[in-house]
Design a protein around this motif. Structure first.
Motif, PDB file in Angstrom:
ATOM      1  N   LEU A 106      54.468  87.502  44.397  1.00 34.63           N
ATOM      2  CA  LEU A 106      53.434  86.678  45.003  1.00 34.63           C
ATOM      3  C   LEU A 106      53.869  85.236  45.231  1.00 34.63           C
ATOM      4  N   LEU A 107      55.023  84.858  44.690  1.00 33.03           N
ATOM      5  CA  LEU A 107      55.482  83.480  44.851  1.00 33.03           C
ATOM      6  C   LEU A 107      55.982  83.270  46.279  1.00 33.03           C
ATOM      7  N   PRO A 108      55.565  82.210  46.932  1.00 29.76           N
ATOM      8  CA  PRO A 108      55.967  82.008  48.329  1.00 29.76           C
ATOM      9  C   PRO A 108      57.413  81.561  48.438  1.00 29.76           C
ATOM     10  N   PRO A 109      58.090  81.869  49.538  1.00 29.63           N
ATOM     11  CA  PRO A 109      59.436  81.334  49.761  1.00 29.63           C
ATOM     12  C   PRO A 109      59.368  79.822  49.925  1.00 29.63           C
ATOM     13  N   LEU A 110      60.348  79.128  49.385  1.00 31.03           N
ATOM     14  CA  LEU A 110      60.320  77.675  49.364  1.00 31.03           C
ATOM     15  C   LEU A 110      61.183  77.030  50.443  1.00 31.03           C
ATOM     16  N   ALA A 111      62.036  77.812  51.087  1.00 34.93           N
ATOM     17  CA  ALA A 111      63.064  77.234  51.955  1.00 34.93           C
ATOM     18  C   ALA A 111      62.470  76.366  53.063  1.00 34.93           C
ATOM     19  N   ASP A 112      61.485  76.880  53.795  1.00 31.96           N
ATOM     20  CA  ASP A 112      60.937  76.122  54.916  1.00 31.96           C
ATOM     21  C   ASP A 112      60.248  74.844  54.453  1.00 31.96           C
ATOM     22  N   ALA A 113      59.494  74.946  53.359  1.00 30.43           N
ATOM     23  CA  ALA A 113      58.784  73.763  52.856  1.00 30.43           C
ATOM     24  C   ALA A 113      59.763  72.702  52.356  1.00 30.43           C
ATOM     25  N   LEU A 114      60.816  73.141  51.679  1.00 29.04           N
ATOM     26  CA  LEU A 114      61.802  72.182  51.194  1.00 29.04           C
ATOM     27  C   LEU A 114      62.593  71.568  52.347  1.00 29.04           C
ATOM     28  N   ALA A 115      62.869  72.374  53.369  1.00 24.95           N
ATOM     29  CA  ALA A 115      63.566  71.838  54.548  1.00 24.95           C
ATOM     30  C   ALA A 115      62.698  70.791  55.246  1.00 24.95           C
ATOM     31  N   PHE A 116      61.402  71.077  55.363  1.00 24.00           N
ATOM     32  CA  PHE A 116      60.473  70.110  55.948  1.00 24.00           C
ATOM     33  C   PHE A 116      60.477  68.811  55.143  1.00 24.00           C
ATOM     34  N   ALA A 117      60.401  68.949  53.791  1.00 24.21           N
ATOM     35  CA  ALA A 117      60.370  67.762  52.933  1.00 24.21           C
ATOM     36  C   ALA A 117      61.669  66.972  53.044  1.00 24.21           C
ATOM     37  N   ALA A 118      62.800  67.680  53.160  1.00 24.94           N
ATOM     38  CA  ALA A 118      64.090  66.994  53.303  1.00 24.94           C
ATOM     39  C   ALA A 118      64.167  66.252  54.633  1.00 24.94           C
ATOM     40  N   ASP A 119      63.662  66.840  55.700  1.00 23.53           N
ATOM     41  CA  ASP A 119      63.642  66.165  57.000  1.00 23.53           C
ATOM     42  C   ASP A 119      62.773  64.915  56.947  1.00 23.53           C
ATOM     43  N   VAL A 332      60.234  64.605  47.607  1.00 18.78           N
ATOM     44  CA  VAL A 332      60.655  65.855  48.235  1.00 18.78           C
ATOM     45  C   VAL A 332      59.829  67.007  47.665  1.00 18.78           C
ATOM     46  N   LEU A 333      59.652  67.017  46.361  1.00 17.08           N
ATOM     47  CA  LEU A 333      58.846  68.051  45.712  1.00 17.08           C
ATOM     48  C   LEU A 333      57.375  67.908  46.104  1.00 17.08           C
ATOM     49  N   GLN A 334      56.875  66.686  46.109  1.00 21.64           N
ATOM     50  CA  GLN A 334      55.471  66.472  46.470  1.00 21.64           C
ATOM     51  C   GLN A 334      55.188  66.935  47.904  1.00 21.64           C
ATOM     52  N   ARG A 335      56.079  66.588  48.833  1.00 21.77           N
ATOM     53  CA  ARG A 335      55.869  66.982  50.229  1.00 21.77           C
ATOM     54  C   ARG A 335      55.952  68.491  50.401  1.00 21.77           C
ATOM     55  N   ALA A 336      56.897  69.101  49.688  1.00 22.86           N
ATOM     56  CA  ALA A 336      57.011  70.558  49.774  1.00 22.86           C
ATOM     57  C   ALA A 336      55.754  71.228  49.234  1.00 22.86           C
ATOM     58  N   ALA A 337      55.244  70.717  48.117  1.00 24.30           N
ATOM     59  CA  ALA A 337      54.032  71.293  47.535  1.00 24.30           C
ATOM     60  C   ALA A 337      52.848  71.129  48.483  1.00 24.30           C
ATOM     61  N   ALA A 338      52.703  69.942  49.076  1.00 28.23           N
ATOM     62  CA  ALA A 338      51.600  69.718  50.012  1.00 28.23           C
ATOM     63  C   ALA A 338      51.687  70.667  51.196  1.00 28.23           C
TER      64      ALA A 338
END
Length: 449
Positions: A106-119, A332-338
């Motif tokens: 049930l855990l979502p993939p993190l790659a896209d969110a982390l890539a967004f936060a890195a950008d 980066v973590l905060q943006r990915a979580a949001a």
């Protein structure tokens, strides 16, 4: 024998350091008796006040306890003992239902969110002196707190729920203060408080959460803080209902200087509604309060992030101390979580339904076997038992690893915690049958009900 360690030192700090080193090395084991103050002072040739100061230092550090006629002893779980140290190894081929983890699938993939936060970090880098809170995460947190009747003018971000609780307690309390905690309750919190030099008193828990009579008794005993779990309580799955929340609010309103800490453990993963203890009609009922919501149960334990709302003074103290230490939680973590918290593909209802289905199926299957169990929300089920050890061992022999209740209890009755998040529905009847069989066998020996 561990109790034969020869204590050394002339000053209080030296005596305390010698005892703590003996505990750390194992020369003084859990429960080991220490000499009385008078005897220690005589043996070392120091003033009794020096011996008393040494013991006070050790109590404040969560190493020893003084218990009336039993005298002074090393705590059963000294504050410096890692929580992982108490876990037992699950043998190969045994189903592990002990870990308290969310379902991996049930855990979502993190790659896209982390890539967004890195950008975002490339476009608008966060540098020293920048804001502590990501505007996107702040907006999500405020929206969700407000929707649940929690005032959200003052918000902070920490590295998980336990970090938030630690920072809140340190911001408001002093060593020696009494804290009321749920019993059974979160073992990590029970370990944390002695490490902060705080004393504990237990409050009982039923399916509706903390028992008002026990909370009233703790307040009458001088508790400086009360820590409660809103939903998916660990280990019992309790969820505070509307009537219970109103009772607790009434009690706390009469003690406005007492700090209330609400840990909404089940936020985003529980199917039971949130009932605020801190506020009624959007207005706080006490002067000192916080509500904490971690993302780790929904997004994964390595997403070390929690948001909290609270009274302005407590949150200001927390953020001020945070600036002196870690500074802030990674943006980066905060943006990915949001990003993930607003992603339609992260289906909270589906997550809650997954846990509800398995929890309900296990409780129902146990009931059909004549075994009572509890678990109103979240992904843990609590099964009362007379003997935790014999039940755990017998279930291991049948291929099931369940957690004994000891790490979660202060003085409450024994039990077993079963984490259902990884259970497949077809496994549940066999698990219930094995639990019932173990209980029947041991009941005949007078050990389990």
């Amino acid at each position: 024998m561990p109790e034969q360690h020869q204590i050394r030192g002339r000053r209080a700090s030296e005596i305390a350091a010698d005892i703590e080193q003996a505990v750390t090395s194992g020369r003084l084991g859990p429960g080991s008796a220490l000499p009385s103050l008078r005897r220690l002072a005589t043996d070392l040739g120091v003033n009794p006040n020096t011996a008393a100061a040494a013991y006070r230092l050790l109590r404040d550090r969560g190493v020893i306890e003084t218990d009336g006629r039993r005298g002074t002893r090393v705590l059963a779980r000294p504050a410096h003992t890692p929580r992982d140290h108490l876990r037992f190894e699950v043998p190969d081929g045994v189903r592990d239902l002990t870990d308290g983890n969310p379902a991996r699938e049930l855990l979502p993939p993190l790659a896209d969110a982390l890539a967004f936060a890195a950008d975002e970090q490339l476009r608008t880098p966060i540098l020293y002196g920048g804001p502590a809170l990501d505007p996107g995460l702040l907006a999500v947190a405020r929206r969700e707190f407000t929707a649940d009747g929690v005032p959200a003018e003052s918000v902070a971000v920490t590295s998980g729920a336990l970090d938030a609780i630690e920072r809140v307690l340190q911001a408001r309390l002093r060593p020696g203060d009494l804290v009321a905690v749920e019993d059974p309750g979160w073992g990590s919190l029970h370990d944390l408080l002695p490490a902060l030099g705080l004393r504990m008193t237990g409050i009982g828990v039923d399916d509706d959460g903390p028992l008002p009579a026990d909370v009233a008794a703790a307040l009458a005993a001088g508790a400086a803080a009360v820590v409660v779990t809103s939903r998916a309580q660990n280990p019992t799955g309790a969820s505070i209902g509307a009537a219970r929340a109103a009772e607790l609010r009434a009690l706390l309103a009469a003690h406005p200087d007492v700090l209330l800490v609400e840990d909404d453990f089940g936020h985003a993963i529980a199917d039971s509604p949130y009932r605020a203890v801190c506020a009624a009609d959007g207005r706080p009922v006490t002067d000192r309060w916080t509500v904490i919501r971690s993302v780790t149960k929904l997004l994964g334990p390595d997403m070390r992030l929690a948001v909290l709302s609270g009274d302005a003074d407590t949150v200001d103290r927390l953020r001020g101390r945070q600036r002196l230490g870690t500074g802030w939680v990674s943006h980066v973590l905060q943006r990915a979580a949001a990003r993930l918290l607003t992603d339609p593909s992260v289906d909270r209802a589906r997550v809650a339904a997954h846990y509800s289905e398995r929890r309900g199926a296990l409780i129902g299957a146990l009931a059909a076997q004549g075994v009572p169990a509890r678990g109103r929300s979240g992904f843990n089920v609590w099964i009362p038992a007379r003997s935790e050890t014999s039940a755990v061992v017998a279930l291991l022999q049948r291929g099931w690893a369940v957690a004994p209740g000891t790490p979660f209890r202060l003085k409450s009755a024994p039990g077993l915690r079963v984490t259902v998040s990884g259970l497949a529905l077809p496994e549940i009847p066999a698990l219930a049958a094995d639990v019932a069989a173990v209980f029947r066998v041991d009941s005949g020996r007078g050990r389990l009900s």
